[in-house]
Design a protein around this motif. Structure first.
Motif, short mmCIF file in Angstrom:
data_model
loop_
_atom_site.label_atom_id
_atom_site.label_comp_id
_atom_site.label_asym_id
_atom_site.label_seq_id
_atom_site.Cartn_x
_atom_site.Cartn_y
_atom_site.Cartn_z
N ARG A 60 -3.42 -4.56 0.12
CA ARG A 60 -3.22 -3.12 0.20
C ARG A 60 -2.58 -2.63 -1.10
O ARG A 60 -1.65 -3.24 -1.62
CB ARG A 60 -2.30 -2.80 1.37
N THR A 90 -1.46 1.10 -2.10
CA THR A 90 -1.42 2.51 -1.72
C THR A 90 -0.20 3.26 -2.24
O THR A 90 -0.09 4.47 -2.02
CB THR A 90 -1.42 2.65 -0.19
N THR A 146 -7.06 0.99 -0.07
CA THR A 146 -6.27 2.00 -0.76
C THR A 146 -6.55 3.37 -0.14
O THR A 146 -7.22 3.48 0.89
CB THR A 146 -6.60 2.00 -2.27
N GLN A 186 2.84 2.10 -1.27
CA GLN A 186 3.89 1.62 -0.37
C GLN A 186 4.43 0.27 -0.80
O GLN A 186 5.46 -0.18 -0.30
CB GLN A 186 3.33 1.49 1.05
N GLU A 187 3.75 -0.38 -1.75
CA GLU A 187 4.05 -1.75 -2.10
C GLU A 187 5.26 -1.84 -3.05
O GLU A 187 5.54 -0.91 -3.80
CB GLU A 187 2.84 -2.41 -2.77
N THR A 188 5.93 -2.97 -3.01
CA THR A 188 7.02 -3.23 -3.94
C THR A 188 6.45 -3.58 -5.31
O THR A 188 5.24 -3.86 -5.45
CB THR A 188 7.89 -4.39 -3.45
N ASN A 240 -2.91 0.96 6.86
CA ASN A 240 -2.00 -0.05 7.40
C ASN A 240 -2.57 -0.67 8.67
O ASN A 240 -2.43 -1.88 8.90
CB ASN A 240 -0.64 0.59 7.70
N ASN A 285 -2.44 6.71 4.74
CA ASN A 285 -1.91 5.35 4.73
C ASN A 285 -1.84 4.73 6.12
O ASN A 285 -1.92 3.51 6.26
CB ASN A 285 -0.52 5.33 4.10
#
Length: 383
Positions: free
Chosen positions: A185, A187, A208, A189-191, A160, A156
């Motif tokens: 993105r 991966t 990704t 990590q997203e909300t 990023n 990641n």
């Protein structure tokens, strides 16, 4: 900064940290203490000092010149510029020769692998062809009706970092929501809100990692199902840091790529990047070895002609002498207080450093010099 003092301090700090994990409690353990001390004193736990120079890549024209030749869409001249917060319009960007070669191969619709050093602009070697393809299709009235390209990273942190770079190119200089090519993105990590937005508003480019791509292909949650639907007709699949996929992990990724092609597009154009892939043999043998590995990973034939390597040129003047006498005189004379670029390029010490530490001649082709062999301890050399 005194680099020698800095290295000494760094090694000292690391030694204290490493030693903190070992406590020798035996009352009479002088021999153990001595063995441990000797191991640290020999430098066993850290590499020898290494000096390397940033290579000078051969240029092959600016983005504006490629647009003028018809090799790139006109909007690329506005997107791919050297931008900053204080200069959102930016300055012209000059491409390296290996970046230009990547653009040409992508225009032919062929898969390729870029094996160039760190800092050589490998990401532009696939982002420029992808963005150009999106622009061309939108201009022709036949745009990708969803995700046009997936770029897969092994971790990641790389993903990023590339998001930040894409923001500079694709967002600066454009109003919010008016950028001609979109990216996102995906991966883990997203909300939830960010994933829902991607599901409802698919980007042209999806960044990704290979674990998340596996989940996208197999999970039945609504956002993943939406991403699969939007990826129908996918045109580009990029595997960054290709050398990390080896052994069992390499086999897993190779199977994943085949499922992606089967699900979305049998004619998928695959791109790989790597700073290190093959180091033995002649250039033709190295390219053939990399092509073989890439073909096995991608599940499609990759020609050895489509293995792109770096093309370097010296910074110092070829006529500058670097023999012992010239070096001695140059060192005794010293460097000018405020040297110009021309003075440095003709300085014997600069020429010697570049020829000995920066560049190597391999099969009549300049390349980054191989790391020097580690110096043997004095005791070993005496025998």
């Amino acid at each position: 900064m005194d680099v020698f003092a800095f290295r000494k301090e760094l090694i000292s700090e690391y030694e204290r940290f490493s030693r903190s994990f070992t406590q020798i409690r035996a009352a009479e353990a002088a021999d153990i203490h001595k063995a441990v001390d000797e191991a640290y004193a020999s430098g066993r736990f850290w590499p020898a000092p290494l000096i390397q120079l940033n290579p000078n890549f051969v240029p092959d024209g600016s983005i504006d010149e490629f647009v003028a030749k018809g090799a790139l869409e006109a909007e690329c001249a506005k997107i791919f510029r050297i931008k900053s917060p204080t200069d959102p319009l930016g300055q012209p960007l000059v491409l390296h020769k290996h970046q230009a070669e990547a653009i040409a191969i992508a225009r032919r619709g062929e898969s390729y692998v870029l094996t160039t050093g760190t800092g050589s602009g490998k990401s532009l070697s696939y982002f420029i062809p992808i963005v150009n393809d999106v622009l061309r299709r939108k201009k022709s009235g036949d745009p990708c009706k969803g995700i046009c390209a997936m770029v897969v990273y092994p971790m990641n942190a790389l993903c990023n970092s590339q998001c930040e770079e894409l923001e500079k190119f694709l967002k600066r200089g454009y109003g919010e929501g008016s950028q001609p090519v979109t990216f996102a993105r995906y991966t883990g990590q997203e909300t939830n809100e960010e994933r829902e937005h991607i599901a409802k508003n698919p980007p042209d480019i999806l960044l990704t990692n290979y674990v998340m791509l596996e989940l996208i292909m197999t999970r039945f949650i609504e956002t993943d199902k939406a991403v699969r639907q939007h990826a129908a007709g996918l045109r580009f699949l990029v595997l960054d840091e290709l050398h990390t996929y080896r052994g069992r992990q390499g086999a897993d990724v190779a199977m994943l790529v085949r499922r992606v092609r089967e699900r979305f597009n049998e004619n998928l154009l695959c791109i790989g990047t790597s700073a290190t892939m093959a180091s033995e043999g002649k250039a033709e043998e190295q390219n053939a070895a990399v092509a073989n590995i890439a073909s096995r990973l991608f599940g499609v034939a990759v020609s050895a002609d489509n293995i792109i390597t770096e093309t370097l040129e010296p910074v110092t003047n070829d006529e500058t002498p670097s023999d012992p006498s010239s070096l001695r005189h140059a060192i005794e004379t010293g460097v000018p207080a405020s040297p110009t670029y021309d003075e440095l390029s003709r300085h014997p010490v600069a020429a010697w450093v570049e020829r000995k530490l920066g560049l190597g001649d391999h099969c009549q082709r300049l390349e980054t010099a191989s790391p020097p062999r580690q110096r043997q301890p004095d005791s070993a050399r005496l025998h």
